[in-house]
Design a protein around this motif. Structure first.
Motif, short mmCIF file in Angstrom:
data_model
loop_
_atom_site.label_atom_id
_atom_site.label_comp_id
_atom_site.label_asym_id
_atom_site.label_seq_id
_atom_site.Cartn_x
_atom_site.Cartn_y
_atom_site.Cartn_z
N GLU A 178 14.79 66.67 50.26
CA GLU A 178 13.62 67.02 49.47
C GLU A 178 13.03 65.84 48.71
O GLU A 178 13.71 64.88 48.39
CB GLU A 178 14.04 68.08 48.44
N CYS A 221 4.58 70.15 50.27
CA CYS A 221 5.02 70.79 49.03
C CYS A 221 5.13 72.30 49.21
O CYS A 221 4.24 72.93 49.76
CB CYS A 221 4.03 70.46 47.91
N ARG A 222 6.23 72.86 48.73
CA ARG A 222 6.43 74.32 48.84
C ARG A 222 5.54 75.05 47.84
O ARG A 222 5.31 76.25 47.98
CB ARG A 222 7.88 74.67 48.48
N ARG A 281 9.41 69.71 51.24
CA ARG A 281 10.38 69.51 52.32
C ARG A 281 9.79 68.58 53.37
O ARG A 281 8.57 68.49 53.54
CB ARG A 281 10.79 70.84 52.94
#
Ligand SMILES: [Zn+2]
Length: 121
Positions: free
Chosen positions: A25, A8-9, A35
């Motif tokens: 995604e 997770c970003r 990503r």
């Protein structure tokens, strides 16, 4: 569809999800976009856990290039760069059978996190 690891970003959580080969995604439980970890495929599940635990101990706000590179792309190659940059010498194949020397503190912490993750599975 194959299983992939995603990171997770937003919150940094790493999780598995089914995805198309060319899929990009996924959405994390926190709602952030995640990503795919390209170089940590399903053939490397143990590495996936390992790399995630290293990512957890790496300094998130460090501006050292090897730390930034690892956090941006937690691959085996970047793990080796990180370990070298931190001055930790990785074990060579077969070396673990020798008499143990005092491990660096970070390695011990990583190992404990790794064991904790494994015992939950
Ligand atoms: Zn998240």
């Amino acid at each position: 569809m194959p299983l992939y690891d995603f990171t997770c970003r937003v919150c940094g959580r790493t999780f598995e999800a089914m995805a198309a080969m060319d899929g990009g995604e996924e959405i994390c439980v926190c709602g952030g976009s995640a990503r795919r970890l390209v170089s940590v495929g399903r053939g490397y599940r143990a590495d996936g856990d390992w790399l995630a635990s290293v990512a957890a101990v790496a300094e998130k706000d460090s501006d050292k290039p090897h730390v930034r590179a690892f956090l941006a792309e937690p691959s085996r190659a970047n793990y080796r760069r990180w370990i070298r940059g931190e001055g930790i010498r990785p074990l060579e194949d077969g070396e673990s059978r020798r008499r143990a020397t005092t491990p660096p503190a970070v390695s011990h912490e990583v190992l404990e996190r790794f064991k904790a993750r494994r015992s939950r599975v």
